[in-house]
Design a protein around this motif. Structure first.
Motif, PDB file in Angstrom:
ATOM      1  N   SER A  27      15.109  -0.259  -2.693  1.00  0.00           N
ATOM      2  CA  SER A  27      15.594   0.584  -1.896  1.00  0.00           C
ATOM      3  C   SER A  27      16.501   2.313  -1.894  1.00  0.00           C
ATOM      4  N   PHE A  28      15.903   2.907  -3.337  1.00  0.00           N
ATOM      5  CA  PHE A  28      17.417   4.134  -3.330  1.00  0.00           C
ATOM      6  C   PHE A  28      15.806   4.934  -3.590  1.00  0.00           C
ATOM      7  N   ASP A  29      14.949   4.603  -4.021  1.00  0.00           N
ATOM      8  CA  ASP A  29      13.932   5.403  -4.178  1.00  0.00           C
ATOM      9  C   ASP A  29      13.306   5.895  -3.310  1.00  0.00           C
ATOM     10  N   ALA A  30      14.029   6.871  -2.673  1.00  0.00           N
ATOM     11  CA  ALA A  30      13.624   6.815  -1.219  1.00  0.00           C
ATOM     12  C   ALA A  30      12.833   8.723  -0.647  1.00  0.00           C
ATOM     13  N   LYS A  31      11.981   8.998  -1.846  1.00  0.00           N
ATOM     14  CA  LYS A  31      10.967   9.685  -1.338  1.00  0.00           C
ATOM     15  C   LYS A  31      10.608   9.306  -0.557  1.00  0.00           C
ATOM     16  N   TRP A  32       9.568  10.557  -0.425  1.00  0.00           N
ATOM     17  CA  TRP A  32       7.928  10.074   0.815  1.00  0.00           C
ATOM     18  C   TRP A  32       6.999  10.302   0.282  1.00  0.00           C
ATOM     19  N   LYS A  33       5.955   9.465   0.137  1.00  0.00           N
ATOM     20  CA  LYS A  33       4.414   8.827  -0.234  1.00  0.00           C
ATOM     21  C   LYS A  33       3.890   8.851   0.469  1.00  0.00           C
ATOM     22  N   LYS A  34       3.000   9.700   0.200  1.00  0.00           N
ATOM     23  CA  LYS A  34       2.085   9.885   1.654  1.00  0.00           C
ATOM     24  C   LYS A  34       0.593   9.241   0.886  1.00  0.00           C
ATOM     25  N   VAL A  35       0.525   8.412   2.099  1.00  0.00           N
ATOM     26  CA  VAL A  35      -0.783   7.027   1.863  1.00  0.00           C
ATOM     27  C   VAL A  35      -1.870   7.752   3.077  1.00  0.00           C
ATOM     28  N   ARG A  36      -2.998   7.159   2.458  1.00  0.00           N
ATOM     29  CA  ARG A  36      -4.027   6.831   3.120  1.00  0.00           C
ATOM     30  C   ARG A  36      -3.459   5.833   4.712  1.00  0.00           C
ATOM     31  N   ASN A  37      -4.039   6.303   5.780  1.00  0.00           N
ATOM     32  CA  ASN A  37      -3.865   5.945   7.498  1.00  0.00           C
ATOM     33  C   ASN A  37      -4.297   4.231   7.304  1.00  0.00           C
ATOM     34  N   PRO A  38      -4.629   3.316   7.370  1.00  0.00           N
ATOM     35  CA  PRO A  38      -5.101   2.123   7.255  1.00  0.00           C
ATOM     36  C   PRO A  38      -5.217   1.662   8.670  1.00  0.00           C
ATOM     37  N   ILE A  39      -5.278   2.217  10.034  1.00  0.00           N
ATOM     38  CA  ILE A  39      -5.413   2.369  11.126  1.00  0.00           C
ATOM     39  C   ILE A  39      -7.370   3.178  10.814  1.00  0.00           C
ATOM     40  N   PRO A  40      -8.318   2.464  11.589  1.00  0.00           N
ATOM     41  CA  PRO A  40      -9.283   2.579  11.305  1.00  0.00           C
ATOM     42  C   PRO A  40      -9.762   4.034  12.313  1.00  0.00           C
ATOM     43  N   GLU A  41     -10.690   4.644  11.738  1.00  0.00           N
ATOM     44  CA  GLU A  41     -10.772   6.625  11.611  1.00  0.00           C
ATOM     45  C   GLU A  41     -11.279   6.664  13.162  1.00  0.00           C
ATOM     46  N   SER A  42     -12.385   5.373  13.940  1.00  0.00           N
ATOM     47  CA  SER A  42     -12.449   5.102  14.976  1.00  0.00           C
ATOM     48  C   SER A  42     -11.020   5.207  16.049  1.00  0.00           C
ATOM     49  N   SER A  43     -10.365   5.371  15.490  1.00  0.00           N
ATOM     50  CA  SER A  43      -8.798   4.487  16.780  1.00  0.00           C
ATOM     51  C   SER A  43      -8.717   6.190  16.834  1.00  0.00           C
ATOM     52  N   SER A  44      -8.889   7.110  17.217  1.00  0.00           N
ATOM     53  CA  SER A  44      -8.099   8.081  17.783  1.00  0.00           C
ATOM     54  C   SER A  44      -7.500   7.541  19.435  1.00  0.00           C
ATOM     55  N   PHE A  45      -8.544   6.588  20.278  1.00  0.00           N
ATOM     56  CA  PHE A  45      -7.923   5.680  21.248  1.00  0.00           C
ATOM     57  C   PHE A  45      -8.494   4.798  21.044  1.00  0.00           C
ATOM     58  N   SER A  46      -7.670   3.821  20.362  1.00  0.00           N
ATOM     59  CA  SER A  46      -8.484   2.093  20.523  1.00  0.00           C
ATOM     60  C   SER A  46      -9.431   1.613  21.463  1.00  0.00           C
ATOM     61  N   SER A  47     -10.731   1.849  20.990  1.00  0.00           N
ATOM     62  CA  SER A  47     -11.045   0.620  21.701  1.00  0.00           C
ATOM     63  C   SER A  47     -10.767  -0.858  21.936  1.00  0.00           C
ATOM     64  N   SER A  48      -9.989  -0.978  21.376  1.00  0.00           N
ATOM     65  CA  SER A  48      -9.160  -2.612  21.706  1.00  0.00           C
ATOM     66  C   SER A  48      -8.209  -2.122  22.123  1.00  0.00           C
ATOM     67  N   ALA A  49      -6.946  -0.912  22.477  1.00  0.00           N
ATOM     68  CA  ALA A  49      -6.601  -0.979  23.152  1.00  0.00           C
ATOM     69  C   ALA A  49      -6.949  -1.500  25.072  1.00  0.00           C
ATOM     70  N   THR A  50      -6.521  -2.139  25.432  1.00  0.00           N
ATOM     71  CA  THR A  50      -6.195  -2.514  27.564  1.00  0.00           C
ATOM     72  C   THR A  50      -6.629  -1.076  28.507  1.00  0.00           C
TER      73      THR A  50
END
Length: 235
Positions: free
Chosen positions: A41-64
């Motif tokens: 909990s106290f290890d509060a530094k930022w960690k940069k990680v890969r975005n898990p949202i697919p690359e095709s989701s700049s606006f998701s095709s699954s969105a209504t």
């Protein structure tokens, strides 16, 4: 008591329950108890990680169509970042790889959730909850699981956190908000109006339901506090 504390597990603790009538599989994360819990909990530094949202989701095709239209009307079209910043301790607790099996808690939980859901016929909704550390882990888990079709095919993952501290930065918040508006995840935050941990939250600008309560001491035999509803906001 000291000996019992030493023997406590160093991994995060969670429990999964099943409601066969309401067709819900509930995942609950424990809050801080052990030294390992507090250290993460106290290890509060930022960690940069890969975005898990697919690359095709700049606006998701699954969105209504309605969610696309609402976002466009609000001038809030999602532009997917390649990476996001998250709380390092929370992310490490959930995604740290075991040396013996090469798996992490996230993989373990996903396997069990899918197993229980399949055993119930595969038509279940997934809920995740927790308090403080547990709330943060539920939020982080819900975000990642919202990109997995196994858990969203019957409806959005519902995350209910209590007094959760911050989980991620602005790119994380924007990505979480995109998943909400794509009907992949729903978030409800319940917190005390004077909760210092919640006040430090950087995910407060995601969509969802925010429930704020305030403490009031009621005179009586035990002078126990009760919590009164102060506000509910829906984004």
């Amino acid at each position: 008591m000291q000996q019992q504390t030493k023997n406590l597990p160093k991994d995060l603790i969670y429990v999964i329950t099943v409601d066969t009538e309401k067709r819900i599989v509930m995942l609950a994360f424990r809050g801080c108890v052990t030294k390992a819990d507090w250290n993460h909990s106290f290890d509060a530094k930022w960690k940069k990680v890969r975005n898990p949202i697919p690359e095709s989701s700049s606006f998701s095709s699954s969105a209504t169509s309605s969610s696309r239209r609402n976002s466009i009307n609000n001038g809030d079209v999602y532009k997917r970042p390649q990476t996001i910043k998250v709380h390092r301790g929370f992310h490490r607790y959930l995604f740290r790889r075991r040396k013996d099996t090469g798996t992490c808690k996230y993989d373990e939980i996903c396997t069990k959730l899918h197993e229980y859901s399949t055993a119930m016929g595969g038509d279940c909704l997934i809920h995740a909850t927790g308090h403080s550390l547990g709330g943060a882990l539920a939020t982080l888990f819900g975000f990642y699981a919202s990109t997995d079709e196994r858990f969203t095919k019957n409806g959005p993952i519902r995350v209910i956190n209590f007094g959760s501290p911050y989980v991620g930065g602005h790119a994380f918040a924007a990505s979480f908000r995109h998943q909400e508006r794509s009907s992949k995840v729903q978030l409800a935050r319940i917190h005390n109006a004077r909760d210092a941990g919640k006040c430090c939250s950087i995910v407060c600008d995601v969509d969802g339901v925010d429930v704020r309560v305030k403490e009031k001491v009621v005179e009586g035999d035990y002078m126990e506090p009760i919590y009164l509803l102060e506000s509910i906001s829906v984004a």
